[in-house]
Design a protein around this motif. Structure first.
Motif, PDB file in Angstrom:
ATOM      1  N   ALA A  91       0.818  -1.213   0.000  1.00 17.74           N
ATOM      2  CA  ALA A  91       0.000   0.000   0.000  1.00 17.74           C
ATOM      3  C   ALA A  91       0.851   1.262   0.000  1.00 17.74           C
ATOM      4  O   ALA A  91       0.310   2.365  -0.074  1.00 17.74           O
ATOM      5  N   GLY A  92       2.160   1.114   0.079  1.00 17.55           N
ATOM      6  CA  GLY A  92       3.071   2.230  -0.110  1.00 17.55           C
ATOM      7  C   GLY A  92       3.526   2.348  -1.552  1.00 17.55           C
ATOM      8  O   GLY A  92       4.263   3.270  -1.903  1.00 17.55           O
ATOM      9  N   HIS A  93       3.097   1.409  -2.390  1.00 18.68           N
ATOM     10  CA  HIS A  93       3.433   1.426  -3.813  1.00 18.68           C
ATOM     11  C   HIS A  93       2.190   1.587  -4.696  1.00 18.68           C
ATOM     12  O   HIS A  93       2.301   1.922  -5.872  1.00 18.68           O
ATOM     13  N   GLU A  94       1.027   1.310  -4.151  1.00 21.58           N
ATOM     14  CA  GLU A  94      -0.220   1.385  -4.921  1.00 21.58           C
ATOM     15  C   GLU A  94      -1.366   1.759  -3.990  1.00 21.58           C
ATOM     16  O   GLU A  94      -1.482   1.224  -2.880  1.00 21.58           O
ATOM     17  N   GLY A  95      -2.200   2.700  -4.438  1.00 20.48           N
ATOM     18  CA  GLY A  95      -3.353   3.096  -3.638  1.00 20.48           C
ATOM     19  C   GLY A  95      -4.511   2.128  -3.820  1.00 20.48           C
ATOM     20  O   GLY A  95      -4.782   1.667  -4.938  1.00 20.48           O
ATOM     21  N   TYR A  96      -5.204   1.814  -2.716  1.00 21.15           N
ATOM     22  CA  TYR A  96      -6.314   0.873  -2.752  1.00 21.15           C
ATOM     23  C   TYR A  96      -7.591   1.541  -2.259  1.00 21.15           C
ATOM     24  O   TYR A  96      -7.552   2.286  -1.253  1.00 21.15           O
ATOM     25  N   PRO A  97      -8.716   1.281  -2.911  1.00 23.61           N
ATOM     26  CA  PRO A  97      -9.976   1.841  -2.432  1.00 23.61           C
ATOM     27  C   PRO A  97     -10.307   1.334  -1.030  1.00 23.61           C
ATOM     28  O   PRO A  97     -10.003   0.185  -0.698  1.00 23.61           O
ATOM     29  N   LEU A  98     -10.876   2.218  -0.233  1.00 24.75           N
ATOM     30  CA  LEU A  98     -11.258   1.978   1.156  1.00 24.75           C
ATOM     31  C   LEU A  98     -10.052   1.931   2.098  1.00 24.75           C
ATOM     32  O   LEU A  98     -10.213   1.795   3.303  1.00 24.75           O
ATOM     33  N   LEU A  99      -8.851   2.044   1.547  1.00 21.90           N
ATOM     34  CA  LEU A  99      -7.635   2.071   2.364  1.00 21.90           C
ATOM     35  C   LEU A  99      -6.793   3.310   2.052  1.00 21.90           C
ATOM     36  O   LEU A  99      -5.588   3.327   2.256  1.00 21.90           O
ATOM     37  N   GLY A 100      -7.452   4.355   1.551  1.00 19.76           N
ATOM     38  CA  GLY A 100      -6.736   5.515   1.045  1.00 19.76           C
ATOM     39  C   GLY A 100      -5.840   6.205   2.054  1.00 19.76           C
ATOM     40  O   GLY A 100      -4.685   6.537   1.749  1.00 19.76           O
ATOM     41  N   VAL A 101      -6.340   6.435   3.260  1.00 24.58           N
ATOM     42  CA  VAL A 101      -5.525   7.134   4.261  1.00 24.58           C
ATOM     43  C   VAL A 101      -4.386   6.232   4.737  1.00 24.58           C
ATOM     44  O   VAL A 101      -3.255   6.680   4.923  1.00 24.58           O
ATOM     45  N   TYR A 102      -4.683   4.954   4.908  1.00 26.28           N
ATOM     46  CA  TYR A 102      -3.625   3.989   5.240  1.00 26.28           C
ATOM     47  C   TYR A 102      -2.547   3.994   4.167  1.00 26.28           C
ATOM     48  O   TYR A 102      -1.346   4.039   4.475  1.00 26.28           O
ATOM     49  N   CYS A 103      -2.955   3.962   2.901  1.00 24.34           N
ATOM     50  CA  CYS A 103      -1.982   3.991   1.811  1.00 24.34           C
ATOM     51  C   CYS A 103      -1.135   5.263   1.874  1.00 24.34           C
ATOM     52  O   CYS A 103       0.077   5.214   1.635  1.00 24.34           O
ATOM     53  N   ALA A 104      -1.764   6.381   2.183  1.00 21.27           N
ATOM     54  CA  ALA A 104      -1.028   7.645   2.254  1.00 21.27           C
ATOM     55  C   ALA A 104       0.074   7.573   3.307  1.00 21.27           C
ATOM     56  O   ALA A 104       1.190   8.078   3.096  1.00 21.27           O
ATOM     57  N   THR A 105      -0.210   6.926   4.437  1.00 22.80           N
ATOM     58  CA  THR A 105       0.828   6.811   5.472  1.00 22.80           C
ATOM     59  C   THR A 105       1.982   5.947   4.992  1.00 22.80           C
ATOM     60  O   THR A 105       3.149   6.212   5.311  1.00 22.80           O
ATOM     61  N   LYS A 106       1.686   4.922   4.221  1.00 28.89           N
ATOM     62  CA  LYS A 106       2.744   4.018   3.754  1.00 28.89           C
ATOM     63  C   LYS A 106       3.546   4.628   2.605  1.00 28.89           C
ATOM     64  O   LYS A 106       4.762   4.400   2.508  1.00 28.89           O
ATOM     65  N   PHE A 107       2.897   5.404   1.723  1.00 33.25           N
ATOM     66  CA  PHE A 107       3.658   6.166   0.737  1.00 33.25           C
ATOM     67  C   PHE A 107       4.615   7.106   1.464  1.00 33.25           C
ATOM     68  O   PHE A 107       5.763   7.292   1.031  1.00 33.25           O
ATOM     69  N   ALA A 108       4.160   7.707   2.548  1.00 33.88           N
ATOM     70  CA  ALA A 108       5.000   8.626   3.312  1.00 33.88           C
ATOM     71  C   ALA A 108       6.179   7.905   3.963  1.00 33.88           C
ATOM     72  O   ALA A 108       7.273   8.465   4.070  1.00 33.88           O
ATOM     73  N   VAL A 109       5.976   6.671   4.403  1.00 32.85           N
ATOM     74  CA  VAL A 109       7.095   5.898   4.972  1.00 32.85           C
ATOM     75  C   VAL A 109       8.173   5.691   3.923  1.00 32.85           C
ATOM     76  O   VAL A 109       9.374   5.755   4.221  1.00 32.85           O
ATOM     77  N   ARG A 110       7.781   5.440   2.685  1.00 37.72           N
ATOM     78  CA  ARG A 110       8.782   5.312   1.613  1.00 37.72           C
ATOM     79  C   ARG A 110       9.595   6.597   1.494  1.00 37.72           C
ATOM     80  O   ARG A 110      10.830   6.552   1.319  1.00 37.72           O
ATOM     81  N   ALA A 111       8.929   7.743   1.563  1.00 38.64           N
ATOM     82  CA  ALA A 111       9.635   9.017   1.456  1.00 38.64           C
ATOM     83  C   ALA A 111      10.589   9.217   2.624  1.00 38.64           C
ATOM     84  O   ALA A 111      11.745   9.647   2.437  1.00 38.64           O
ATOM     85  N   LEU A 112      10.135   8.920   3.834  1.00 36.97           N
ATOM     86  CA  LEU A 112      11.007   9.037   5.003  1.00 36.97           C
ATOM     87  C   LEU A 112      12.209   8.115   4.872  1.00 36.97           C
ATOM     88  O   LEU A 112      13.337   8.484   5.224  1.00 36.97           O
ATOM     89  N   THR A 113      11.978   6.918   4.378  1.00 41.56           N
ATOM     90  CA  THR A 113      13.056   5.945   4.225  1.00 41.56           C
ATOM     91  C   THR A 113      14.120   6.460   3.266  1.00 41.56           C
ATOM     92  O   THR A 113      15.323   6.397   3.550  1.00 41.56           O
ATOM     93  N   GLN A 114      13.694   7.008   2.142  1.00 44.44           N
ATOM     94  CA  GLN A 114      14.649   7.530   1.172  1.00 44.44           C
ATOM     95  C   GLN A 114      15.404   8.737   1.728  1.00 44.44           C
ATOM     96  O   GLN A 114      16.637   8.825   1.605  1.00 44.44           O
ATOM     97  N   ALA A 115      14.669   9.674   2.327  1.00 44.52           N
ATOM     98  CA  ALA A 115      15.311  10.883   2.846  1.00 44.52           C
ATOM     99  C   ALA A 115      16.278  10.561   3.977  1.00 44.52           C
ATOM    100  O   ALA A 115      17.390  11.090   4.032  1.00 44.52           O
ATOM    101  N   ALA A 116      15.850   9.675   4.892  1.00 41.77           N
ATOM    102  CA  ALA A 116      16.715   9.314   6.022  1.00 41.77           C
ATOM    103  C   ALA A 116      17.967   8.589   5.530  1.00 41.77           C
ATOM    104  O   ALA A 116      19.064   8.791   6.062  1.00 41.77           O
TER     105      ALA A 116
END
Length: 259
Positions: A144-169
Motif C-alpha cells: 500500500a506504499g506502492h499502490e493506492g487501494y480503495p477503502l484504504l486511502g488514508v492507510y496507503c497515504a501513510t505508507k507512501f510517506a514511509v517510503r519518502a522518510l526511508t529515502q530521505a533518512a
C-alpha cells in the motif's frame, strides 16, 4: 543468518509480524528489546526470546509519542548495552471511503504509522551516533506504499510517506554509516487482516472472508503471506549481507504488486 549486530529493538512486537520478526532476529543471535503499546502481550514473546537463548527487555511504548520512543531506545541501550538495529514495525490499518475520513481518525493513523516511524528514525540515529556511528533502521511499509487501494486511502497515504522518510533518512544518515530500508508486505494472515476484512464486509456488504480471499486469489504464489515470510526478509535487512543496501522499500508479497 549470521550477523555482527547484537541488539535489536522491535516496535509492535507483541503479536503478528512484530513477534515473528523478534523471534527470527533472536534466532539470528540478537538480543531483543520488545516494545508495544499492549505491554501485556510482551511477556510471552520475551519468554520465547529467552527460550532461544537470547536476552530480552520489555518496554511499554506508544510510538505516536516521541518522548516514549526516545525513552524506549534509552531503556534498550541501558538494559541490553547497545542498539544496533531499529525495526519500526508498529502500525494500524483503517478501512473507510476517503469521503468518510474524519480528523480524529486521520490524526490517529498518522501518529502511529508515520510519526511513529519518524520518531523511531530520530531516536535510533541519535543512539547510533552516540555509539560512534553505524547501525540499521528498518521501517514497516507495505504494498500500500506502492499502490493506492480503495477503502484504504488514508492507510496507503501513510505508507507512501514511509517510503519518502526511508529515502530521505537514507540520504541524510549515510555519512554516519547508518542504513535505512523498508519492507513492504502484502496480504499477511494476521489479526490486522482479519480486521480489514471485517470492516470491508461492513462497508461493501461482502461476506466475511470474501475480501481477504479476493486479495489472496491474486497472489502469484497462490497463498497468503505469513509473518515468518516477512521476518525472513527483515533478517536479511538486519544482517551484514545488506550493508550495501539503503533507501529501498522492497515488496515481499508473493507476487501481488509489480514495480
Amino acid at each position: 543468518m549470521n550477523t555482527a549486530a547484537r541488539v535489536a529493538l522491535v516496535t509492535g512486537a507483541g503479536q503478528g509480524i512484530g513477534r515473528a520478526i523478534a523471534l527470527r532476529l533472536a534466532g539470528d543471535g540478537f538480543d531483543l528489546a520488545l516494545a508495544d503499546v499492549k505491554a501485556d502481550k510482551l511477556d510471552q514473546v520475551a519468554g520465547e526470546v529467552r527460550a532461544l537463548g537470547r536476552r530480552s527487555e520489555v518496554i511499554s511504548c506508544d510510538v505516536a509519542d516521541r518522548e516514549q520512543v526516545l525513552a524506549a531506545v534509552a531503556q534498550a541501550r541501558k538494559g541490553l548495552g547497545a542498539l544496533n538495529v531499529m525495526v519500526n514495525n508498529a502500525g494500524i490499518a483503517q478501512v473507510a471511503p476517503l469521503l468518510d475520513a474524519r480528523l480524529d481518525d486521520v490524526r490517529r493513523i498518522l501518529g502511529i504509522n508515520l510519526e511513529g516511524v519518524l520518531w523511531g528514525i530520530q531516536a535510533a540515529a541519535e543512539a547510533f551516533r552516540a555509539q560512534g556511528g553505524g547501525g540499521k533502521i528498518i521501517n514497516a511499509c507495505s504494498i500500500a506504499g506502492h499502490e493506492g487501494y480503495p477503502l484504504l486511502g488514508v492507510y496507503c497515504a501513510t505508507k507512501f510517506a514511509v517510503r519518502a522518510l526511508t529515502q530521505a533518512a537514507a540520504k541524510e544518515l549515510a555519512h554516519d554509516g547508518i542504513t535505512v530500508n523498508s519492507y513492504c508486505p502484502g496480504v499477511v494472515g494476521t489479526d490486522m487482516w482479519v480486521e480489514i476484512d471485517r470492516r470491508m464486509s461492513e462497508v461493501t456488504g461482502a461476506k466475511l472472508g470474501e475480501s481477504y480471499d479476493r486479495f489472496v486469489g491474486n497472489i502469484a504464489l497462490g497463498r497468503a503471506e505469513t509473518p515468518e515470510d516477512v521476518a525472513a526478509f527483515v533478517s536479511y535487512l538486519a544482517s551484514a549481507d545488506a550493508n550495501y543496501m539503503t533507501g529501498q522499500s522492497v515488496m515481499i508479497d508473493g507476487g501481488l504488486v509489480y514495480r
